[in-house]
Each structure stands twice: as structure tokens, then as C-alpha cells.
Design a protein around this motif. Structure first.
Motif, PDB file in Angstrom:
ATOM      1  N   UNK A  58       0.874  -1.181   0.000  1.00 52.12           N
ATOM      2  CA  UNK A  58       0.000   0.000   0.000  1.00 52.12           C
ATOM      3  C   UNK A  58       0.902   1.218   0.000  1.00 52.12           C
ATOM      4  N   UNK A  59       0.435   2.252  -0.686  1.00 51.91           N
ATOM      5  CA  UNK A  59       1.174   3.508  -0.598  1.00 51.91           C
ATOM      6  C   UNK A  59       0.209   4.675  -0.518  1.00 51.91           C
ATOM      7  N   UNK A  60       0.753   5.775  -0.047  1.00 51.26           N
ATOM      8  CA  UNK A  60      -0.014   7.013   0.111  1.00 51.26           C
ATOM      9  C   UNK A  60       0.889   8.154  -0.334  1.00 51.26           C
ATOM     10  N   UNK A  61       0.333   9.059  -1.129  1.00 51.34           N
ATOM     11  CA  UNK A  61       1.154  10.112  -1.721  1.00 51.34           C
ATOM     12  C   UNK A  61       0.526  11.497  -1.587  1.00 51.34           C
ATOM     13  N   UNK A  62       1.350  12.487  -1.758  1.00 50.84           N
ATOM     14  CA  UNK A  62       1.067  13.930  -1.758  1.00 50.84           C
ATOM     15  C   UNK A  62       0.854  14.471  -0.338  1.00 50.84           C
ATOM     16  N   UNK A  63       1.253  15.720  -0.121  1.00 51.79           N
ATOM     17  CA  UNK A  63       1.082  16.327   1.202  1.00 51.79           C
ATOM     18  C   UNK A  63      -0.366  16.358   1.678  1.00 51.79           C
ATOM     19  N   UNK A  76      -6.542 -13.177  -0.183  1.00 47.75           N
ATOM     20  CA  UNK A  76      -7.981 -12.873  -0.217  1.00 47.75           C
ATOM     21  C   UNK A  76      -8.227 -11.361  -0.119  1.00 47.75           C
ATOM     22  N   UNK A  77      -9.182 -10.885  -0.891  1.00 49.06           N
ATOM     23  CA  UNK A  77      -9.456  -9.444  -0.975  1.00 49.06           C
ATOM     24  C   UNK A  77      -9.635  -8.813   0.407  1.00 49.06           C
ATOM     25  N   UNK A  78      -8.937  -7.719   0.630  1.00 49.21           N
ATOM     26  CA  UNK A  78      -9.075  -6.969   1.882  1.00 49.21           C
ATOM     27  C   UNK A  78      -8.223  -7.462   3.029  1.00 49.21           C
ATOM     28  N   UNK A  79      -7.417  -8.524   2.797  1.00 44.75           N
ATOM     29  CA  UNK A  79      -6.646  -9.085   3.924  1.00 44.75           C
ATOM     30  C   UNK A  79      -5.207  -8.588   3.985  1.00 44.75           C
ATOM     31  N   UNK A  80      -4.739  -7.887   2.938  1.00 45.95           N
ATOM     32  CA  UNK A  80      -3.322  -7.519   2.907  1.00 45.95           C
ATOM     33  C   UNK A  80      -3.122  -6.019   2.661  1.00 45.95           C
ATOM     34  N   UNK A  81      -3.463  -5.566   1.440  1.00 44.71           N
ATOM     35  CA  UNK A  81      -3.257  -4.153   1.104  1.00 44.71           C
ATOM     36  C   UNK A  81      -3.996  -3.210   2.032  1.00 44.71           C
ATOM     37  N   UNK A  82      -5.259  -3.547   2.342  1.00 37.92           N
ATOM     38  CA  UNK A  82      -6.071  -2.675   3.195  1.00 37.92           C
ATOM     39  C   UNK A  82      -5.500  -2.543   4.612  1.00 37.92           C
ATOM     40  N   UNK A  83      -5.113  -3.649   5.281  1.00 45.84           N
ATOM     41  CA  UNK A  83      -4.503  -3.492   6.611  1.00 45.84           C
ATOM     42  C   UNK A  83      -3.195  -2.693   6.575  1.00 45.84           C
ATOM     43  N   UNK A  84      -2.422  -2.838   5.479  1.00 48.08           N
ATOM     44  CA  UNK A  84      -1.187  -2.053   5.361  1.00 48.08           C
ATOM     45  C   UNK A  84      -1.551  -0.565   5.269  1.00 48.08           C
TER      46      UNK A  84
END
Length: 204
Positions: A58-63, A76-84
Motif C-alpha cells: 500500500x502507498x499514500x502520496x502527496x502532502x 484474499x481481498x481486503x486481507x493484505x493491502x487494506x490493513x497495510x
């Protein structure tokens, strides 16, 4: 509401690890400035961890924290990227990528187990990071005659502007960085110097 011109990110790369029922979750945190940086990092990690089963991130960008993306990479959908991502949200971090590399240990963890593992691995990486606060800055270029040099340099010194590049000849130009909340004051002072042209370049 006042414009918030600061944000939290990490200074350098960091690693964390979490183990559960034989599975190993290696979390890597990276400071990034654009989406273009993500793919090369994933490619490099896949080369280093040839036997790993999943590379979730997962990443998050911009101020203003408006850009984000998650990838479960076959979990499984929602078990990895979302918790990160939730870890980035709860710690209020941006301009950051966390990739969790999973080595499967033979025992299924189930949905709650996976969510817990990806979350804890990510939190470990954040814990090992040096979290820093940065300001949102605008970059400008100023053009002026050699005769205006003293006035311009005095303003730069008075306002504590960070000079990124400069060129002095009969026609001079100087590139500088100024904190967003300080911008109007600086531009107002430049307006009072004759024959000075300002050009906005970017926000960083």
C-alpha cells in the motif's frame, strides 16, 4: 480551517518482521515521492525474494494525502493491502510505500489471521522508521537585473529562503523554495522590487 502545510513521512527505508504459524511476513517501508517509484521497488524485492509467495503493498502520496493504492497480490481481498494502508492512515503518514513479502509456512491463517499479520508486520516497519515532519513548499524562479542583486539577496536572507540554484550575469536568475504558509509575505516583498519577474515552478 487554516491550510495545513506540513505532513509526516519517513526519512529512510526500514524493515519489520512478523511470524505466525510458520509464515514469515517481511515488511519494507520506503519514502517515495511518486507512483513511478513503486514498480522498480517491487521488481527489486521480487528478485531478492525469489521463493516468496506474495508481495502485497500500500502507498499514500502527496502532502494532502489524497492519492493511495493497495494491492493484495493474490491474498484474499481486503486481507493484505487494506490493513497495510490502515497503518499508514492511523499513523497519518504520506509519501510512503510499505511492501510486505510473505513466505507461506504451510498453515492457512484465515482472514482474521492474515489481516493481523499484514497489520503487525507494517507496524513493525513503521516502528523501525524515523518519522519526520516536512513542510509543503513552493518552488519559484526569480529573474532580475544585476543592479537588483543586493535587494534580491537581502530579501532571500531576511526571509530565510532556501536557494536551489542561481546564475548571476547581466541578467540573473535564482531558484528558491518557500514554505506555503509563508508565500504571500515573500511574494509581497518581491513585488516591491522593480524589474523583478517571478515564475512558479512546482509544489513539493
Amino acid at each position: 480551517m487554516l491550510f495545513d502545510d506540513s505532513y509526516k513521512t519517513i526519512e529512510d527505508t526500514a524493515e519489520g518482521i512478523f511470524r505466525d504459524k510458520g509464515s514469515k511476513f517481511l515488511a519494507y517501508a520506503y519514502p517515495i515521492r511518486s507512483e513511478d517509484e513503486v514498480k522498480p521497488i517491487i521488481v527489486k524485492l521480487k528478485a531478492e525474494h525469489g521463493k516468496a509467495n506474495h508481495f502485497c503493498y500500500a502507498y499514500r502520496l502527496t502532502p494532502d494525502r489524497s492519492i493511495f493504492r493497495i494491492n493484495d497480490d493474490g491474498e484474499p481481498s481486503g486481507t493484505a493491502g487494506r490493513p497495510i494502508l490502515n497503518c499508514l492512515l492511523s499513523e497519518d503518514l504520506t509519501n510512503i510505500l510499505i511492501v510486505v513479502v510473505r513466505y507461506f509456512g504451510g498453515t492457512l491463517l484465515g482472514v482474521p489471521g492474515l489481516i493481523n499479520a499484514y497489520k503487525n508486520a507494517s507496524l513493525e516497519a513503521i516502528k523501525e522508521s524515523r518519522v519526520i515532519t516536512k513542510t509543503v513548499n513552493d518552488v519559484y524562479e526569480v529573474y532580475f537585473d544585476y543592479l537588483q542583486m543586493n535587494d534580491v539577496m537581502k530579501l532571500v536572507k531576511d526571509e530565510n529562503l532556501q536557494v536551489l540554484a542561481q546564475q548571476f550575469d547581466t541578467q540573473c536568475n535564482l531558484k528558491f523554495e518557500v514554505r506555503k504558509s509563508h508565500l504571500n509575505q515573500v511574494l509581497g516583498r518581491f513585488d516591491k522590487i522593480e524589474q523583478v519577474k517571478l515564475k512558479y515552478l512546482q509544489t513539493i
